[in-house]
Design a protein around this motif. Structure first.
Motif, PDB file in Angstrom:
ATOM      1  N   THR A  16     107.386 162.089 -57.491  1.00 55.22           N
ATOM      2  CA  THR A  16     106.995 163.011 -57.867  1.00 55.22           C
ATOM      3  C   THR A  16     105.719 163.984 -57.743  1.00 55.22           C
ATOM      4  O   THR A  16     105.070 164.092 -58.442  1.00 55.22           O
ATOM      5  CB  THR A  16     107.562 162.996 -59.451  1.00 55.22           C
ATOM      6  OG1 THR A  16     107.043 161.679 -59.631  1.00 55.22           O
ATOM      7  CG2 THR A  16     108.102 163.530 -59.881  1.00 55.22           C
ATOM      8  N   THR A  18     102.034 165.024 -56.797  1.00 54.46           N
ATOM      9  CA  THR A  18     101.753 166.131 -56.590  1.00 54.46           C
ATOM     10  C   THR A  18     100.557 166.578 -55.509  1.00 54.46           C
ATOM     11  O   THR A  18     100.086 165.503 -54.916  1.00 54.46           O
ATOM     12  CB  THR A  18     101.166 166.586 -58.235  1.00 54.46           C
ATOM     13  OG1 THR A  18      99.828 166.115 -57.937  1.00 54.46           O
ATOM     14  CG2 THR A  18     102.084 166.802 -59.313  1.00 54.46           C
ATOM     15  N   GLN A  44     108.567 169.797 -48.831  1.00 53.84           N
ATOM     16  CA  GLN A  44     109.050 169.957 -49.843  1.00 53.84           C
ATOM     17  C   GLN A  44     109.285 169.842 -51.322  1.00 53.84           C
ATOM     18  O   GLN A  44     109.064 170.159 -52.011  1.00 53.84           O
ATOM     19  CB  GLN A  44     110.828 170.549 -49.681  1.00 53.84           C
ATOM     20  CG  GLN A  44     111.074 172.211 -48.646  1.00 53.84           C
ATOM     21  CD  GLN A  44     111.025 171.138 -47.708  1.00 53.84           C
ATOM     22  OE1 GLN A  44     111.406 169.601 -46.513  1.00 53.84           O
ATOM     23  NE2 GLN A  44     111.660 171.850 -45.922  1.00 53.84           N
ATOM     24  N   LEU A  45     108.681 168.638 -51.356  1.00 51.87           N
ATOM     25  CA  LEU A  45     108.819 167.771 -52.447  1.00 51.87           C
ATOM     26  C   LEU A  45     107.547 167.881 -53.000  1.00 51.87           C
ATOM     27  O   LEU A  45     106.760 167.098 -54.274  1.00 51.87           O
ATOM     28  CB  LEU A  45     109.664 166.779 -52.697  1.00 51.87           C
ATOM     29  CG  LEU A  45     111.159 166.490 -51.835  1.00 51.87           C
ATOM     30  CD1 LEU A  45     111.983 164.746 -52.321  1.00 51.87           C
ATOM     31  CD2 LEU A  45     111.987 167.315 -52.588  1.00 51.87           C
ATOM     32  N   GLY A  47     104.634 168.213 -54.850  1.00 54.49           N
ATOM     33  CA  GLY A  47     104.799 169.029 -56.504  1.00 54.49           C
ATOM     34  C   GLY A  47     103.060 170.217 -56.692  1.00 54.49           C
ATOM     35  O   GLY A  47     102.448 169.925 -55.938  1.00 54.49           O
ATOM     36  N   GLY A  48     102.929 169.928 -57.924  1.00 55.69           N
ATOM     37  CA  GLY A  48     101.714 170.494 -58.526  1.00 55.69           C
ATOM     38  C   GLY A  48     101.051 171.698 -58.108  1.00 55.69           C
ATOM     39  O   GLY A  48     100.191 172.373 -57.938  1.00 55.69           O
ATOM     40  N   LYS A  49     102.255 172.925 -58.016  1.00 54.58           N
ATOM     41  CA  LYS A  49     101.806 174.273 -58.058  1.00 54.58           C
ATOM     42  C   LYS A  49     101.034 174.920 -59.105  1.00 54.58           C
ATOM     43  O   LYS A  49     102.187 174.756 -59.317  1.00 54.58           O
ATOM     44  CB  LYS A  49     103.113 174.518 -57.613  1.00 54.58           C
ATOM     45  CG  LYS A  49     103.863 176.632 -57.221  1.00 54.58           C
ATOM     46  CD  LYS A  49     104.988 176.644 -56.738  1.00 54.58           C
ATOM     47  CE  LYS A  49     106.017 176.467 -57.790  1.00 54.58           C
ATOM     48  NZ  LYS A  49     105.113 178.263 -58.532  1.00 54.58           N
ATOM     49  N   GLU A  55     106.184 179.790 -54.434  1.00 55.44           N
ATOM     50  CA  GLU A  55     106.973 178.311 -53.899  1.00 55.44           C
ATOM     51  C   GLU A  55     106.352 178.356 -51.989  1.00 55.44           C
ATOM     52  O   GLU A  55     105.411 177.059 -51.876  1.00 55.44           O
ATOM     53  CB  GLU A  55     108.281 177.489 -53.633  1.00 55.44           C
ATOM     54  CG  GLU A  55     108.945 176.444 -53.273  1.00 55.44           C
ATOM     55  CD  GLU A  55     107.731 175.618 -54.011  1.00 55.44           C
ATOM     56  OE1 GLU A  55     108.445 174.108 -53.966  1.00 55.44           O
ATOM     57  OE2 GLU A  55     107.716 175.269 -55.611  1.00 55.44           O
ATOM     58  N   HIS A  58     103.058 177.558 -52.394  1.00 53.82           N
ATOM     59  CA  HIS A  58     101.815 176.397 -52.373  1.00 53.82           C
ATOM     60  C   HIS A  58     102.434 175.356 -51.074  1.00 53.82           C
ATOM     61  O   HIS A  58     101.642 175.036 -50.626  1.00 53.82           O
ATOM     62  CB  HIS A  58     102.564 175.966 -53.441  1.00 53.82           C
ATOM     63  CG  HIS A  58     103.249 174.432 -53.650  1.00 53.82           C
ATOM     64  ND1 HIS A  58     101.861 173.896 -54.805  1.00 53.82           N
ATOM     65  CD2 HIS A  58     104.123 173.789 -53.243  1.00 53.82           C
ATOM     66  CE1 HIS A  58     102.136 172.334 -54.115  1.00 53.82           C
ATOM     67  NE2 HIS A  58     103.568 172.273 -53.886  1.00 53.82           N
TER      68      HIS A  58
END
Length: 150
Positions: A16, A18, A44-45, A47-49, A55, A58
């Protein structure tokens, strides 16, 4: 069969992570641990967009930052991406615009653990392959985190 020494390998399992945390981790690894390169599985994983970004925007920002980081810090980066059913990079073409080379892993047969690589795009070298359907270059080791050379 070559024996590999993985004593200088640092692995972090952060599914997870970011974008900001990834940047912190990479800066720390290079400047404090002497890391010479990294593998990001998978792009693609990250995060923190930001809520105002798509997407695709980001992921493009992540890809461009990674490319700049590798150049500025003189380290290598291998970024693993998932493909969609049509064979395009899932999520955005942003990664292809950022990288120096784009390789595709191909299985020799549908459920085979034997694989080869196609160089689909390169800024500085001609296209090529590492192995092929008849002479695979490596196989997936299902009991560990590494590929095995053939």
């Amino acid at each position: 069969h070559a024996k590999h020494d993985n004593s200088n390998l640092i692995m972090r399992y952060e599914p997870t992570i970011t974008f900001e945390r990834m940047k912190q981790r990479l800066h720390y690894a290079v400047h404090n641990r002497g890391v010479k390169g990294f593998i990001l599985d998978q792009w693609q994983l990250v995060g923190g967009k930001n809520n105002r970004d798509s997407e695709a925007t980001h992921l493009s920002d992540v890809a461009q930052w990674l490319a700049g980081f590798c150049k500025d810090e003189n380290v290598f980066g291998i970024v693993v991406c998932q493909l969609n059913k049509e064979g395009s990079t899932l999520g955005s073409e942003g990664i292809k615009r950022a990288v120096d080379q784009h390789w595709r892993i191909n299985r020799c047969q549908k459920d085979s653990d034997e694989m080869y690589l196609d160089l689909e795009m390169s800024r500085y070298t001609s296209s090529g392959m590492i192995g092929d359907e008849d002479f695979p270059a490596f196989k997936l080791n299902m009991n560990g985190l590494f590929f095995e050379e053939k």
